[in-house]
Design a protein around this motif. Structure first.
Motif, PDB file in Angstrom:
ATOM      1  N   ASP A  16       0.418  -0.325  -7.607  1.00 20.22           N
ATOM      2  CA  ASP A  16      -0.087  -0.522  -9.116  1.00 20.22           C
ATOM      3  C   ASP A  16      -1.079  -0.026  -9.518  1.00 20.22           C
ATOM      4  O   ASP A  16      -1.691  -0.003 -10.301  1.00 20.22           O
ATOM      5  CB  ASP A  16       0.325  -2.234  -9.476  1.00 20.22           C
ATOM      6  N   GLY A  17      -1.323   1.309  -8.655  1.00 20.13           N
ATOM      7  CA  GLY A  17      -1.942   2.156  -8.173  1.00 20.13           C
ATOM      8  C   GLY A  17      -3.983   1.658  -8.278  1.00 20.13           C
ATOM      9  O   GLY A  17      -4.417   2.638  -8.968  1.00 20.13           O
ATOM     10  N   ARG A  18      -3.970   0.435  -7.802  1.00 18.75           N
ATOM     11  CA  ARG A  18      -5.220  -0.333  -7.574  1.00 18.75           C
ATOM     12  C   ARG A  18      -6.042   0.877  -6.424  1.00 18.75           C
ATOM     13  O   ARG A  18      -5.252   0.672  -5.497  1.00 18.75           O
ATOM     14  CB  ARG A  18      -5.765  -1.185  -8.038  1.00 18.75           C
ATOM     15  N   GLN A  19      -7.483   1.410  -6.433  1.00 21.49           N
ATOM     16  CA  GLN A  19      -7.745   1.536  -5.399  1.00 21.49           C
ATOM     17  C   GLN A  19      -8.245   0.120  -4.673  1.00 21.49           C
ATOM     18  O   GLN A  19      -8.632  -1.143  -4.868  1.00 21.49           O
ATOM     19  CB  GLN A  19      -8.807   2.338  -5.488  1.00 21.49           C
ATOM     20  N   VAL A  20      -8.264   0.273  -2.665  1.00 20.98           N
ATOM     21  CA  VAL A  20      -8.765  -0.943  -1.844  1.00 20.98           C
ATOM     22  C   VAL A  20      -9.227  -1.172  -1.262  1.00 20.98           C
ATOM     23  O   VAL A  20      -9.428  -0.131  -0.191  1.00 20.98           O
ATOM     24  CB  VAL A  20      -7.577  -2.101  -1.635  1.00 20.98           C
ATOM     25  N   LEU A  21     -10.944  -1.415  -1.027  1.00 20.74           N
ATOM     26  CA  LEU A  21     -11.687  -1.227  -0.472  1.00 20.74           C
ATOM     27  C   LEU A  21     -11.186  -1.450   1.154  1.00 20.74           C
ATOM     28  O   LEU A  21     -11.223  -3.034   1.002  1.00 20.74           O
ATOM     29  CB  LEU A  21     -13.302  -1.700  -0.553  1.00 20.74           C
ATOM     30  N   PHE A  28       0.771  -0.808  -0.310  1.00 28.02           N
ATOM     31  CA  PHE A  28      -0.266   0.509  -0.080  1.00 28.02           C
ATOM     32  C   PHE A  28       0.870   1.196   0.139  1.00 28.02           C
ATOM     33  O   PHE A  28       1.513   1.544   0.740  1.00 28.02           O
ATOM     34  CB  PHE A  28      -1.091   0.152   1.291  1.00 28.02           C
ATOM     35  N   VAL A  29       0.270   2.624  -0.754  1.00 23.78           N
ATOM     36  CA  VAL A  29       1.306   3.940  -0.529  1.00 23.78           C
ATOM     37  C   VAL A  29       0.706   4.277  -0.359  1.00 23.78           C
ATOM     38  O   VAL A  29       1.724   5.463   0.191  1.00 23.78           O
ATOM     39  CB  VAL A  29       1.155   3.739  -1.777  1.00 23.78           C
ATOM     40  N   LYS A  30      -0.155   4.774  -0.495  1.00 25.66           N
ATOM     41  CA  LYS A  30      -1.323   5.890   0.389  1.00 25.66           C
ATOM     42  C   LYS A  30      -2.652   5.051   0.667  1.00 25.66           C
ATOM     43  O   LYS A  30      -3.442   4.266   0.688  1.00 25.66           O
ATOM     44  CB  LYS A  30      -2.034   6.656  -1.321  1.00 25.66           C
ATOM     45  N   HIS A  57     -10.380   3.779   1.827  1.00 28.38           N
ATOM     46  CA  HIS A  57      -9.885   2.909   0.675  1.00 28.38           C
ATOM     47  C   HIS A  57      -8.181   2.723   0.427  1.00 28.38           C
ATOM     48  O   HIS A  57      -8.202   3.856   1.184  1.00 28.38           O
ATOM     49  CB  HIS A  57     -10.276   3.586  -0.604  1.00 28.38           C
ATOM     50  N   TYR A  58      -7.802   2.435   0.592  1.00 34.31           N
ATOM     51  CA  TYR A  58      -6.352   2.080   0.429  1.00 34.31           C
ATOM     52  C   TYR A  58      -5.802   2.276  -1.501  1.00 34.31           C
ATOM     53  O   TYR A  58      -6.862   1.954  -2.332  1.00 34.31           O
ATOM     54  CB  TYR A  58      -5.255   0.378   0.306  1.00 34.31           C
ATOM     55  N   HIS A 100      -9.336   6.653   6.600  1.00 34.70           N
ATOM     56  CA  HIS A 100      -7.541   6.937   6.690  1.00 34.70           C
ATOM     57  C   HIS A 100      -7.493   8.369   6.943  1.00 34.70           C
ATOM     58  O   HIS A 100      -8.078   9.111   5.963  1.00 34.70           O
ATOM     59  CB  HIS A 100      -6.867   6.103   5.666  1.00 34.70           C
ATOM     60  N   CYS A 101      -6.151   8.599   7.304  1.00 32.20           N
ATOM     61  CA  CYS A 101      -5.272  10.053   6.889  1.00 32.20           C
ATOM     62  C   CYS A 101      -6.636  10.496   7.236  1.00 32.20           C
ATOM     63  O   CYS A 101      -6.590  11.630   6.771  1.00 32.20           O
ATOM     64  CB  CYS A 101      -5.426   9.931   5.922  1.00 32.20           C
TER      65      CYS A 101
END
Ligand code: PXG
Length: 442
Positions: free
Chosen positions: A44-49, A32-34, A39-40, A62-63
């Motif tokens: 590879d730029g995908r959104q994960v719920l 995870f980068v963000k 969502h994470y 998050h954040c």
């Protein structure tokens, strides 16, 4: 010393990852980068719920701005203050704010840096309490089969998850375990608290008879067992444990590392079940998982028992370099502000029945042998692949991740505990995502 100057910066081998299948992970890393709200973002730029609030800790999502801002400001103002014989205002402010939301009777707070440390702290308080009360023979600690109380020696001793114990020697002596309360043959697919099994609490009476009450210091249980795969207490069970403990002068400790800070739709599970423990162990949601911190709540009766002897003397020889760390306190205050402003400590109560219905709609999916839910917690138990326990659930985890859903698995059980900000539409999305995974070839 090896020369690491030429090491590849993203070589994954040096980090021995916690509770992870390291070899599998490093062949197929998931990073995870963000993160933002529900969502994470993956490498590879995908959104994960996020169906698990990180690891049951990111209760506000998050954040969140109040938390990040509080940390930023504190880091520039007072980074660290010694924790022993000195203090700083936020540590006291936070303790008062925590007592405000805690169940009646909880009047003092000890700080730690994790759930595991909170458990050790509570067990030590229990032993020392009896000692200062002149009952030093009360040294036994009672946990429960399938219990999870972190990974330190006290916690794994009272804990009841075999794989977390069997490699680590003889553990603490003088520990016994009550039976767990999982009765799938009677309670499968129950919504909320199961009807059957409340009488299992009377096994504590048997243990007390075996050892004699005068040797027992404390009983520790998770009100809802999380890590082992979500075991919800049968009706009357916790009340009965309380009665037995009170009758025999044994302290009752609730490990609320998972259930604390709104997970059940009340600030703490003690309020949900209307049972008063003598201590409550917390961490995770205290700071929204953002900065490591834990807190142990104790009654005035326990605290006051230590407040005797010469005033210049330390009353309790225990604490950590980072107990009440200023940045952790700032993060916790920002977290409590967020919970308060958004009503998150009780939001689970509004969503619980929608959440339960959505989960139970998976009942007819392949491999599902039980579904359990309470507050904003859910579990879907799968039939194991013959001869390959855990493989089916792990494969569900991998498929869910690939299709944009973060779930957690333990054994062959999928455990869910989304951030408390989840919307009904996101509940539908998460459950539909899991339905597709279960209907695929796992
Ligand atoms: N008590 C309980 C009830 C917990 O659930 C701990 C103590 C230990 O907390 P720390 O902060 O030391 O990890 C926990 C932790 C999972 C999972 O997926 C659960 C935990 C941690 C990581 C994963 O079930 N619980």
């Amino acid at each position: 010393m090896s020369n690491r100057l030429n090491a590849t910066p993203n070589d994954l081998s040096a980090f021995w990852m916690p509770f992870t299948a390291n070899r599998q992970y490093k062949k197929e890393p998931r990073m995870f980068v963000k993160a933002k709200d529900m969502h994470y973002t993956t490498h590879d730029g995908r959104q994960v719920l996020d169906g698990t609030a990180g690891l049951w800790c990111v209760n506000a999502g998050h954040c969140r701005p109040l938390i990040t801002e509080a940390i930023r400001e504190q880091a520039g103002e007072l980074d660290y203050a010694p924790a022993f014989q000195l203090g700083h205002p936020k540590a006291f402010e936070l303790a008062n704010r925590l007592i405000d939301i805690a169940p009646d009777g909880m009047e003092h707070v000890l700080y730690t840096n994790s759930g595991s440390e909170s458990v050790e702290t509570a067990l030590k308080v229990a032993l020392a309490y009896h000692k200062v009360k002149g009952q030093g023979s009360r040294t036994r600690l009672i946990g429960r089969e399938r219990g999870y109380h972190g990974v330190n020696f006290g916690g794994i001793s009272v804990g009841g998850i075999v794989s977390n114990r069997k490699m680590f020697g003889t553990l603490l002596t003088g520990v016994d375990h009550m039976p767990h309360t999982h009765l799938p043959e009677k309670n499968a697919f129950t919504k909320g608290e199961p009807e059957h099994g409340g009488d299992i609490a009377s096994e504590l009476e048997r243990i007390v008879t075996l050892h004699d009450a005068s040797t027992i210091a404390a009983v520790i249980v998770e009100p809802v067992a999380g890590s082992t795969g979500v075991l919800i207490p049968p009706k009357g069970y916790l009340q009965k444990l309380r009665e037995i403990c009170t009758k025999h002068g044994i302290l009752l400790i609730f490990d609320e590392v998972i259930t604390g800070y709104g997970r059940l739709g009340t600030p703490f599970a003690a309020q949900y079940f209307d049972v008063k423990p003598d201590m409550i162990v917390t961490a995770k949601g205290l700071t929204n998982g953002v900065i490591p911190m834990g807190a142990v709540f104790v009654t005035a009766e326990i605290h006051d028992a230590f407040m005797s002897g010469p005033e210049h003397m330390i009353e309790f020889f225990h604490g950590y370099t980072y107990s009440g760390n200023p940045i952790a306190c700032a993060a916790a205050l920002g977290t409590l502000d967020t919970y308060r402003d958004e009503g998150l400590l009780t939001r689970g109560a509004e969503l619980a029945s929608y959440w339960g219905d959505a989960l139970h709609s998976l009942r007819d999916c392949p491999h599902v042998i039980d579904i359990r839910n309470i507050g904003l917690i859910g579990a879907i138990e799968l039939a194991p692949i013959a001869g390959e326990p855990t493989k089916r659930a792990f494969s569900a985890f991998l498929k869910a991740y690939e299709s944009g859903y973060l779930i957690r698995t333990t054994g062959d059980i999928i455990a869910l505990s989304p951030p408390l900000i989840i919307t009904k539409a996101e509940i539908d999305e998460l459950i539909d995502g899991i339905r597709k995974v279960l209907q695929s070839n796992i």
